[in-house]
Design an enzyme around this catalytic site. Structure first.
Site, PDB file in Angstrom:
ATOM      1  N   HIS A  65      11.379  -1.132 -17.755  1.00 16.81           N
ATOM      2  CA  HIS A  65      10.643  -2.356 -17.437  1.00 16.81           C
ATOM      3  C   HIS A  65      10.106  -2.985 -18.724  1.00 16.81           C
ATOM      4  O   HIS A  65       8.972  -2.717 -19.130  1.00 16.81           O
ATOM      5  CB  HIS A  65       9.478  -2.034 -16.485  1.00 16.81           C
ATOM      6  CG  HIS A  65       9.913  -1.523 -15.148  1.00 16.81           C
ATOM      7  ND1 HIS A  65      10.377  -0.246 -14.967  1.00 16.81           N
ATOM      8  CD2 HIS A  65       9.948  -2.131 -13.934  1.00 16.81           C
ATOM      9  CE1 HIS A  65      10.681  -0.078 -13.690  1.00 16.81           C
ATOM     10  NE2 HIS A  65      10.438  -1.194 -13.049  1.00 16.81           N
ATOM     11  N   HIS A 313      11.863  -8.115 -15.271  1.00 17.48           N
ATOM     12  CA  HIS A 313      10.832  -7.201 -14.781  1.00 17.48           C
ATOM     13  C   HIS A 313      11.290  -5.750 -14.878  1.00 17.48           C
ATOM     14  O   HIS A 313      10.564  -4.909 -15.400  1.00 17.48           O
ATOM     15  CB  HIS A 313      10.474  -7.532 -13.324  1.00 17.48           C
ATOM     16  CG  HIS A 313       9.552  -6.536 -12.687  1.00 17.48           C
ATOM     17  ND1 HIS A 313       8.185  -6.677 -12.701  1.00 17.48           N
ATOM     18  CD2 HIS A 313       9.801  -5.382 -12.020  1.00 17.48           C
ATOM     19  CE1 HIS A 313       7.634  -5.653 -12.077  1.00 17.48           C
ATOM     20  NE2 HIS A 313       8.592  -4.850 -11.650  1.00 17.48           N
ATOM     21  N   GLU A 471      -9.594   5.595   3.817  1.00 19.35           N
ATOM     22  CA  GLU A 471      -9.077   6.905   3.422  1.00 19.35           C
ATOM     23  C   GLU A 471      -8.233   6.846   2.155  1.00 19.35           C
ATOM     24  O   GLU A 471      -8.346   7.713   1.286  1.00 19.35           O
ATOM     25  CB  GLU A 471      -8.239   7.512   4.559  1.00 19.35           C
ATOM     26  CG  GLU A 471      -9.028   7.974   5.761  1.00 19.35           C
ATOM     27  CD  GLU A 471      -9.222   6.869   6.793  1.00 19.35           C
ATOM     28  OE1 GLU A 471      -9.747   7.156   7.878  1.00 19.35           O
ATOM     29  OE2 GLU A 471      -8.831   5.703   6.505  1.00 19.35           O
ATOM     30  N   HIS A 533      -5.108  10.794  17.951  1.00 21.08           N
ATOM     31  CA  HIS A 533      -5.991  11.534  17.057  1.00 21.08           C
ATOM     32  C   HIS A 533      -5.590  13.001  16.907  1.00 21.08           C
ATOM     33  O   HIS A 533      -6.226  13.725  16.145  1.00 21.08           O
ATOM     34  CB  HIS A 533      -7.434  11.457  17.569  1.00 21.08           C
ATOM     35  CG  HIS A 533      -8.110  10.158  17.286  1.00 21.08           C
ATOM     36  ND1 HIS A 533      -7.545   8.943  17.589  1.00 21.08           N
ATOM     37  CD2 HIS A 533      -9.314   9.878  16.711  1.00 21.08           C
ATOM     38  CE1 HIS A 533      -8.372   7.971  17.233  1.00 21.08           C
ATOM     39  NE2 HIS A 533      -9.442   8.510  16.688  1.00 21.08           N
TER      40      HIS A 533
END
Length: 738
Positions: A65, A313, A471, A533
């Site tokens: 890159h 890129h 999280e 869950h």
């Protein structure tokens, strides 16, 4: 084309090319620089050298890159050569500023600065980019290359790591020098470079929002706003005002625009390094907010044909484009990895400056140490991740109790007990402290005092972390805290939501960072919340992460030993999978000591005579079912051994003799019992083994009902044991009941 040592910096005359300016020579007397920056022609030449090295390295590798490394060359050089406090001869100096390249794909942005600054990289290392055994892998790797503070591959993680480092710096000041007036010996800054890709990843939102709440005035993030990604123009997928977004988080936002006009219609490009420097310095004066600098650049500047395109890129420029760009910059197109001696000598002056600053810091440190012997002892201990003598004596022991206690609650009691003896231990939850039991009793929150609440009083040097419902951000921040050095953080959520942070967990394993994850509600035993869950596949998925220890304790005492194991391991992360429901606290007078937890698996109850015909292997809440099944099998005349296996990773670390002692090779009739899928147990089961598992999603009902409905009963364990015995010929002539 015009040739110039200036490389597109302030004071250049311009001509138009491909819609952007191409630099022409400046006069020898034209030195447009502020006195405090003293940006010279040699600095400009060093920046252009960075561009040339980036092109050459990718060209030689055949992939990489180059574009971002070219356009960010002035910013990176400015940080390493003028802004940051660092000593290239001591990359681990505790007083250094931290640098994070969040856009890790542009690894050359960092590697070339490490070379120019004198961190030990040579031109040969740059030429070996992405090659076997090199110090310059495709993305920067923690612990592999001197000067790399953290592994940054997946985009967005580095921003979270930088936030964690800034938080760790403040926590450590609170531990070592809380009463300092004004600046402290332990103050330092954290700088990060990020790209559009980092900004687009959701983890950047989570961690950046936390940084705003925490008012991290020691953090500066420079956003390379070049509007190009692999798919070319980012407008096909992104149109938000990123600066406004960060202002909404509560950051100090500054704009530096090197692009003048509309890029689609042609623009004047002026790399105003002085403006960027002024923005950085102004941000340093804002001590109650992190700083976010929106830097408008042209990717791949000044490549005449590929600048401002997706092609530059993530791929080599090609021989013709490299030659043309070198001619624009005034370099010999026939030379590769060409670094002028005077440029290198000029850039390496940062070594002398760094040593001088380091020496002054050392004097202050010695004075502090002399007047703070306890603080010095703590500093030395935390610097080596050494636990204090006899610390484990604080771990609680739990008496036998049939009613028992949930292992999440036992974990909370362990944290309460460790708080006074391990000041380095700190952490919290993703808004689930009450459920995860991650709040040490009586400990203040780590929060600016104006944001403290009645439920969670605290101050800027507190101990209890609040991540909000974030999280993934929590995971990346925990990695940054550990990579910063010193303290030992933990973070909690429900086990099923560990999937939201898996990218960060994998990186903590890759970097061998001793993060502790406290994941509760570990099975269908959470009951009524239902299948969304209930982590059916999660334990096996986590065990598949190389370098992550997954510990699922069976009772309160195994939980205490699990914490001991987690803290004694300083070269890997640990996941604690803890129950919501109460589990019987096993009578250790009748059964083996929970100390066996440290070996990952141990014989908790042996067969009559010590020679089993069948082995039941249980973990977590299912171990007590195995013990009940053992009683029935023994009563029927089948010698049965029960093995507690809280951590497969720890068990497989033991020598072969111990593993054979626990699981004799000749005993092929085995049953594993875990309220999750079978996948991660096949290695222990062998061909004749039987698994009591759940191979489908759960349901919403009380935990006791679910265990009965899905076969987690002593009856089913006995039936599976008989089936395994039948496979090996120990039972013939009647039904097994399987």
């Amino acid at each position: 084309m015009c040739r110039s040592p200036g490389g597109g910096l302030p004071g250049m005359d311009r001509v138009k090319s491909k819609g952007f300016d191409t630099p022409c020579p400046r006069s020898a007397t034209d030195v447009a620089a502020k006195d405090d920056l003293n940006w010279s022609d040699l600095d400009r030449r060093a920046v252009d050298t960075v561009r040339v090295l980036a092109m050459d390295a990718v060209e030689k590798s055949g992939n990489g890159h180059p574009g971002t490394a070219m356009s960010l060359a002035p910013a990176a050089y400015l940080l390493f050569n003028r802004v940051m406090r660092h000593d290239p001869t001591d990359p681990l100096w505790a007083g250094r500023d931290r640098f994070v390249l969040s856009c890790g794909h542009s690894s050359l942005t960092l590697y070339i600065q490490l070379y120019l600054s004198g961190y030990g990289l040579a031109l040969d290392d740059l030429a070996a980019l992405r090659q076997w055994g090199s110090l310059t892998p495709g993305h920067p790797e923690y612990g592999h290359t001197p000067g790399v503070e953290v592994t940054t591959g997946p985009l967005g993680q580095g921003i979270g790591n930088a936030v964690g480092m800034a938080m760790a710096a403040r926590r450590e000041r609170g531990l070592f020098d809380p009463n300092a007036d004004g600046d402290s010996l332990f103050d330092h800054n954290v700088y990060a470079l990020c790209s559009d890709g980092d900004i687009e990843e959701g983890v950047s939102h989570e961690s950046s929002a936390i940084a705003g709440v925490q008012k991290l005035g020691n953090l500066t993030v420079i956003y390379d706003d070049n509007e190009i990604s692999i798919e070319d123009d980012t407008r096909i997928a992104k149109n938000e005002d990123v600066g406004a977004r960060y202002a909404a988080y509560g950051w100090d936002v500054r704009h530096v625009d090197w692009r003048k006009g509309d890029p689609d219609k042609g623009t004047e490009y002026q790399e105003d390094v002085e403006a960027l420097y002024a923005a950085i310095k102004a941000g340093q004066e804002v001590t109650d907010r992190p700083t976010f600098i929106v830097l408008k650049t042209i990717i791949g500047w000044p490549a005449p044909n590929k600048q401002n395109t997706g092609k530059i890129h993530g791929s080599a420029l090609g021989e013709d484009e490299v030659r043309a760009t070198k001619e624009i910059l005034g370099f010999d197109p026939n030379k590769t990895f060409d670094v002028a001696d005077e440029v290198l000598q000029h850039a390496r002056q940062v070594v002398e400056r760094g040593r001088a600053v380091h020496a002054e810091w050392d004097k202050s440190f010695q004075a502090w140490a002399a007047s703070n012997p306890e603080g010095k002892a703590l500093f030395d201990r935390l610097s080596t991740r050494t636990l204090p003598q006899g610390w484990h004596e604080a771990l609680p022991e739990f008496p036998a109790d049939e009613k028992g206690i949930a292992t999440r609650a036992a974990s909370g009691k362990v944290l309460d007990a460790l708080a006074p003896v391990l000041p380095e231990l700190w952490g919290g939850s993703a808004d689930l402290a009450e459920s995860n039991n991650t709040t040490m009793k009586g400990e203040p929150s780590f929060i600016p005092s104006e944001y403290a609440t009645k439920a969670f009083p605290g101050h800027e040097y507190g101990r209890t972390l609040h991540f909000g419902i974030r999280e993934h951000g929590m995971g990346s921040i925990l990695n940054g805290i550990v990579a910063h050095g010193g303290t030992r953080p933990y973070g909690g959520t429900f086990l099923v939501f560990s999937d939201y942070m898996r990218g960060a967990v994998r990186l903590s394993a890759l970097m061998k960072l001793p993060v502790t994850y406290v994941w509760t509600h570990d099975s269908i035993g959470l009951g009524e919340d239902g299948p969304t869950h209930q982590p059916i596949e999660t334990l096996s998925a986590l065990r598949a992460i190389v370098g992550l220890d997954v510990v699922r304790p069976a009772d309160a005492n195994e939980t205490a030993w699990a914490w001991r194991g987690a803290l004694e391991h300083t070269d890997r992360p640990t996941a604690l999978a803890l129950s919501r429901q109460n589990l019987p606290t096993i009578d250790r007078g009748k059964y083996a000591s929970a100390e066996g937890t440290l070996k990952g698996g141990y014989v908790i109850s042996d067969a009559t005579g010590g020679e089993p015909k069948v082995i039941l292997i249980g973990t977590g809440s299912e171990l007590s079912i195995c013990l009940t099944a053992q009683e029935r099998l023994e009563a029927e005349g089948t010698p049965t051994r029960v093995v507690s296996m809280p951590c497969q990773e720890w068990f497989f670390e033991q020598d072969t003799a111990y593993q054979q002692q626990v699981l004799p090779r000749g005993v092929k009739a085995r049953v594993t019992v875990e309220a999750g899928i079978r996948m991660s147990w096949d290695r222990l089961l062998g061909e004749a083994g039987e698994a009591v598992s759940i191979e489908h999603y759960g349901a919403s009902a009380p935990a006791k009902v679910l265990f009965e409905q899905f076969g987690f009963t002593a009856d089913n364990v006995v039936a599976k044991a008989n089936a395994a015995l039948a496979k090996v010929g120990e039972i013939t002539g009647h039904k097994t009941g399987n």
